[in-house]
Design an enzyme around this catalytic site. Structure first.
Site, PDB file in Angstrom:
ATOM      1  N   ILE A 182       0.882  -1.181   0.000  1.00 47.37           N
ATOM      2  CA  ILE A 182       0.000   0.000   0.000  1.00 47.37           C
ATOM      3  C   ILE A 182       0.913   1.223   0.000  1.00 47.37           C
ATOM      4  O   ILE A 182       1.645   1.460   0.966  1.00 47.37           O
ATOM      5  CB  ILE A 182      -0.908   0.001   1.239  1.00 47.37           C
ATOM      6  CG1 ILE A 182      -1.789  -1.245   1.253  1.00 47.37           C
ATOM      7  CG2 ILE A 182      -1.737   1.281   1.279  1.00 47.37           C
ATOM      8  CD1 ILE A 182      -2.732  -1.356   0.059  1.00 47.37           C
ATOM      9  N   ASP A 206      -6.038  10.521  14.696  1.00 49.43           N
ATOM     10  CA  ASP A 206      -7.257   9.973  15.289  1.00 49.43           C
ATOM     11  C   ASP A 206      -8.499  10.545  14.614  1.00 49.43           C
ATOM     12  O   ASP A 206      -9.065  11.535  15.072  1.00 49.43           O
ATOM     13  CB  ASP A 206      -7.299  10.280  16.791  1.00 49.43           C
ATOM     14  CG  ASP A 206      -8.520   9.680  17.471  1.00 49.43           C
ATOM     15  OD1 ASP A 206      -8.875  10.145  18.569  1.00 49.43           O
ATOM     16  OD2 ASP A 206      -9.120   8.762  16.878  1.00 49.43           O
ATOM     17  N   GLU A 248     -17.775   7.975  16.710  1.00 56.12           N
ATOM     18  CA  GLU A 248     -17.047   7.071  17.614  1.00 56.12           C
ATOM     19  C   GLU A 248     -16.625   7.830  18.842  1.00 56.12           C
ATOM     20  O   GLU A 248     -16.662   7.340  19.963  1.00 56.12           O
ATOM     21  CB  GLU A 248     -15.823   6.486  16.903  1.00 56.12           C
ATOM     22  CG  GLU A 248     -15.038   5.472  17.725  1.00 56.12           C
ATOM     23  CD  GLU A 248     -13.980   6.076  18.631  1.00 56.12           C
ATOM     24  OE1 GLU A 248     -13.704   7.281  18.507  1.00 56.12           O
ATOM     25  OE2 GLU A 248     -13.459   5.353  19.495  1.00 56.12           O
ATOM     26  N   ASP A 296       0.190  -1.429   5.249  1.00 54.60           N
ATOM     27  CA  ASP A 296       0.523  -2.698   4.593  1.00 54.60           C
ATOM     28  C   ASP A 296      -0.014  -3.880   5.394  1.00 54.60           C
ATOM     29  O   ASP A 296      -0.422  -4.897   4.832  1.00 54.60           O
ATOM     30  CB  ASP A 296       2.045  -2.825   4.425  1.00 54.60           C
ATOM     31  CG  ASP A 296       2.592  -1.813   3.439  1.00 54.60           C
ATOM     32  OD1 ASP A 296       3.780  -1.432   3.551  1.00 54.60           O
ATOM     33  OD2 ASP A 296       1.827  -1.362   2.549  1.00 54.60           O
TER      34      ASP A 296
END
Ligand code: DTR
Ligand code: CA
Ligand code: ZN
Ligand code: ZN
Length: 434
Positions: free
Chosen positions: A39, A132, A166, A301
């Site tokens: 990635i 975050d 969240e 990854d």
């Protein structure tokens, strides 16, 4: 402050999802597991730049109920629609504001074996929320795009999710899970969560929930020669808890928040001992400058590695191996024992010495509950004793019983008794695997 969340639909028991990786003799040989692609860090950071720009253009944050959050959703959805995903927006209300979850399904794969990866997309109101949790959101997005680029056709069905609110208490992911009929929950092979995976003073923490998922991440890092630790900064403090609470296998990665890196951790991971893993946690300095590239690259990854690895193979046991009951059975508080019957047919001979009993009991003080497996002839096998000190919620566990002296066919029972006052619950599901 009043708030209303999606009214909880009446949920019947959620059958326990199968173990993520096949139990011996219980699965078809998995398709050849191709290696996941790298990635590109640059691609992940390009998404971070977009999220930063969105926050800057919308009052400095991407919080629930603010325009920056909806703009973040629209950005991710646009990328996925263009890549061939089937996307859907789920709305909910919290604190008087509309929240959004974005769900993206990759067409194909066994619809009864869903592997999901997710991340919360919202920030706090204090800042842009790049570590975050733009990091988790971007890594999951770029992995989904890599699946599309590869035109991956895994055995399992792949689903990706970006959660709202969240930061206000796992509100979006709870709304999603609680809105799933039990038959849909039972199709989950696992949920992978990525919340804060690029901390500037990083640690390499692996969730220690489902063993198969944990092993997949630990093996990946072992391959890099990077030691990992069990994530302990907060069980239940991110969206995987919403899934774990209904018995779905979960796992994930974390690079640390406000806790301080020890000297021993700095020795093995580098960085600064005596300093927080993320000094900008929940503050305005959580910007694109608040990222450790190496940690973000490795974790991105690792997301792809887990998706490629865990989506291969099936865990549907061959017919006649597993028998379950997903009906809810209320357990009277401090009262008589109740049972959930499981009718076993088509077996020959006796049960095995390693009869697997998957139990899911929803309860607000699990120490009150005594569990027994009762064989067709009435023989009882104690699975769990009561405990006046175990105040945690729910019993999601797998027990192994030596039932070799019992005839397999017949009606088995999971017997539950609440032996202490206050706190109540119900048998959510029980499954026997021979
Ligand atoms: N609640 C997360 C930060 C957090 C704290 N402990 C963990 C453990 C695993 C993932 C995330 C976290 C937040 O502030 O979004
Ligand atoms: Ca990479
Ligand atoms: Zn977070
Ligand atoms: Zn947070």
């Amino acid at each position: 402050m009043t708030h209303s969340v999606l009214r909880r639909t009446a949920t019947t028991a959620a059958a326990l999802a199968g173990l993520l990786l096949a139990t011996p003799g219980a699965s078809a040989a998995p398709a050849q597991i191709a290696a996941a692609p790298d990635i590109p860090l640059a691609s992940v950071k390009a998404h971070l730049t977009q999220f930063q720009s969105i926050a800057t253009a919308n009052g400095g944050n991407r919080a629930h109920g603010r325009p920056g959050y909806r703009a973040s959703i629209d950005y991710v959805k646009g990328k996925l629609d263009a890549a061939g995903y089937t996307t859907s927006l789920q709305t909910f209300t919290y604190n008087g504001a509309t929240g959004y979850n974005l769900i993206a399904d990759w067409p194909g794969g066994d619809p009864n074996q869903v592997l999901m990866a997710g991340a919360h997309l919202d920030s706090t109101t204090s800042g842009p929320g790049i570590n975050d949790n733009a990091t988790g959101s971007a890594a999951v997005l770029e992995t989904a795009l890599a699946v599309s680029r590869a035109q991956l056709q895994p055995d399992k069905h792949l689903r990706f999710g970006w959660w709202g609110a969240e930061e206000l208490g796992l509100v979006g992911s709870k709304a999603y899970v609680n809105g799933l009929p039990s038959a849909e929950r039972a199709k989950f092979a696992g949920y992978l969560n990525f919340d804060m995976i690029g901390s500037p003073n990083p640690g390499y923490f692996v969730y220690d929930d489902d063993p198969a998922i944990e092993k997949t991440f630990k093996d990946y890092y072992a391959g890099l020669g990077v030691p990992t630790e069990i994530e302990t900064e907060g069980d239940g403090r991110s969206d995987h808890a919403s899934f774990k609470n209904v018995g779905i296998p979960v796992g994930g990665l974390f690079t640390g928040a406000s806790r301080t890196k020890t000297a021993a951790q700095a020795q093995k991971w580098g960085g600064t001992s005596g300093q927080a893993f993320d000094r900008c946690y929940h503050t305005s300095c959580d910007t694109t400058a608040n990222i450790n590239d190496t940690a973000l690259d490795r974790n991105s990854d690792a997301v792809a590695h887990a998706i490629w690895t865990l989506s291969a193979g099936t865990t549907t046991p061959p017919p006649g191996t597993s028998f379950e009951n997903t009906a809810d059975v209320a357990i009277p508080d401090n009262g008589a024992a109740v049972s959930s019957p499981v009718t076993v047919t088509g077996r020959t001979g006796n049960a095995p010495s390693t009869l697997k009993v998957d139990v899911n009991v929803v309860h607000t003080y699990r120490g009150d509950v005594v569990l027994d497996l009762v064989a067709p002839d009435g023989s009882a096998y104690r699975l769990k004793n009561s405990s006046s000190s175990d105040s945690a919620d729910n019993i999601v566990a797998t027990y192994t019983v030596n039932a070799s002296s019992e005839v397999a066919n017949g009606t088995w029972r999971l017997r539950a008794q609440d032996v202490a006052a206050q706190d109540t619950g119900y048998i959510n599901s029980v499954r026997l695997t021979f």
